[in-house]
Design a protein around this motif. Sequence first.
Motif, PDB file in Angstrom:
ATOM      1  N   ARG A 136       2.487  -5.051   2.934  1.00 20.98           N
ATOM      2  CA  ARG A 136       1.356  -4.082   3.871  1.00 20.98           C
ATOM      3  C   ARG A 136       0.595  -3.401   2.927  1.00 20.98           C
ATOM      4  O   ARG A 136       0.898  -2.585   2.382  1.00 20.98           O
ATOM      5  N   CYS A 195      -2.936  -1.160   6.955  1.00 22.52           N
ATOM      6  CA  CYS A 195      -1.049  -1.164   7.052  1.00 22.52           C
ATOM      7  C   CYS A 195      -0.363  -0.497   6.248  1.00 22.52           C
ATOM      8  O   CYS A 195       1.012  -0.597   6.280  1.00 22.52           O
ATOM      9  N   SER A 196      -0.875   0.040   5.034  1.00 22.95           N
ATOM     10  CA  SER A 196      -0.080   0.832   3.993  1.00 22.95           C
ATOM     11  C   SER A 196       0.642   1.898   4.664  1.00 22.95           C
ATOM     12  O   SER A 196       0.285   2.619   5.342  1.00 22.95           O
ATOM     13  N   LYS A 212      -4.909  -8.617   8.695  1.00 23.30           N
ATOM     14  CA  LYS A 212      -6.403  -8.221   7.714  1.00 23.30           C
ATOM     15  C   LYS A 212      -7.298  -9.028   8.538  1.00 23.30           C
ATOM     16  O   LYS A 212      -8.520  -8.323   8.379  1.00 23.30           O
ATOM     17  N   CYS A 250      -2.303  -3.983  17.052  1.00 27.82           N
ATOM     18  CA  CYS A 250      -1.290  -3.137  16.427  1.00 27.82           C
ATOM     19  C   CYS A 250      -1.024  -2.223  17.570  1.00 27.82           C
ATOM     20  O   CYS A 250      -1.747  -1.620  18.479  1.00 27.82           O
ATOM     21  N   CYS A 298       1.573 -10.498  11.616  1.00 29.33           N
ATOM     22  CA  CYS A 298       1.745 -10.747  10.449  1.00 29.33           C
ATOM     23  C   CYS A 298       0.646 -10.126   9.504  1.00 29.33           C
ATOM     24  O   CYS A 298      -0.355  -9.957  10.073  1.00 29.33           O
ATOM     25  N   ARG A 299       1.013  -9.929   8.314  1.00 24.42           N
ATOM     26  CA  ARG A 299      -0.089  -9.224   7.787  1.00 24.42           C
ATOM     27  C   ARG A 299      -1.379 -10.045   7.465  1.00 24.42           C
ATOM     28  O   ARG A 299      -2.437  -9.509   7.362  1.00 24.42           O
ATOM     29  N   CYS A 329       6.179  -4.627  14.359  1.00 25.22           N
ATOM     30  CA  CYS A 329       4.866  -4.991  14.405  1.00 25.22           C
ATOM     31  C   CYS A 329       4.494  -6.196  15.099  1.00 25.22           C
ATOM     32  O   CYS A 329       5.467  -7.249  14.887  1.00 25.22           O
ATOM     33  N   SER A 374       6.033  -0.612  11.051  1.00 27.23           N
ATOM     34  CA  SER A 374       6.075  -1.993  10.653  1.00 27.23           C
ATOM     35  C   SER A 374       7.309  -2.791  11.007  1.00 27.23           C
ATOM     36  O   SER A 374       7.410  -4.193  11.192  1.00 27.23           O
TER      37      SER A 374
END
Length: 374
Positions: free
Chosen positions: A335, A339-340, A356, A369, A351-352, A348, A345
């Motif tokens: 993440r 998303c950091s 993105k 989100c 997927c990352r 969630c 999470s």
Amino acid sequence: MHQLIASPFLGQYLVLRPGHACGVRIPETRYRQLREAVADGRPAPRWLHDAAAQAWKLELPDTGPGAAPLGDVLLVREPSPYGLARASYEINKGCDYDCPHCYLGQKKFEGLAWEHKERLLEIMRDAGVLWLQITGGEPLIDRHFPAVYTHASELGMMVTISSNGSQLAKPLFIDLFTRMRPYRITLSVYGATEGTYDRFTRNRGAFDRFTRALAAAREAQLPVRLNIVVSDSNAHELDAMRQLADRYGFPHHTYTNMSPTIAGGAEPLPTQATDFLRQRKPFTGCNAGHTFFHADPFGIASICKVGRDPNINLIKEGVEGLSRLGSIADSLMLRTGGCSGCQLSGTCWTCRPLAKLYQEAKAPRNAYCQHSER
């Protein structure tokens, strides 16, 4: 052409029949027995006769003196150290339709020469790929599609074709798929009437070609499944699209959530039918990059169709390049960016790599989100 395939699959061993959904799981000892029988030119063991008759009503050659060798009907797939059991191959991004929802963005008609396509398929075989999805663009308009499909089948892959159906009614494809049946043909549905369908695809006559494809596939008893795509311009025909699928007797699934393009472009997002935006299930991980991978029209391998960078040039590196895919997959799931440090999470939806793309497209947060609801 073989009638059966014996293959390792994710720590198990299967006997499959091309063009059929069911299979037979066998212990490793019987897999090795089949492997040795083919190598020695021996006939099929009695248990395989019984299994084939029960699973597929298939009668194998006799086991008595002078019986045909097992290798005449069975292909044995060798074990692979890579364990990549599934793959998708985007044979060409070119398409005869111009649908506004398409995640590919610019759809150039380009790809590998035949000798490199052939090599790519053999690399997939060596990686352990047993199930292969051939997609596009529109795969059936690639001039090498019949050769690619035939070679993948001859290598012992269970092939699924994802298509818009525009070419399927042509005798070339009906004859090919009747003679060498695919595991599945998945067709996208964009409307239930000529006006809606042709406007969606921006192609006059598209609905007529699609319904002719459905009729031809039903006549040939091909294993078709329909994906009903719901957008702002055809949502009013959702019930009619489902009725269309039922009328032809094909199973169907409904897709409602629009995604950005693979380059992070926002062009498909305005086509979202807002009332049909569906909350996804929590993302708990996937096998991308570990037991599955994607190859683009130039043989560039990535963990999936979404997470395309970093990648591996299979034509230059060969199957050995795939040894790096697992670590690439793990790095892409970290993440980062917006998303950091996310406290949600664990539940969630996305997927990352897909998140993105949504972020690059400056999409509304509720598209990907659950923070938008907190």
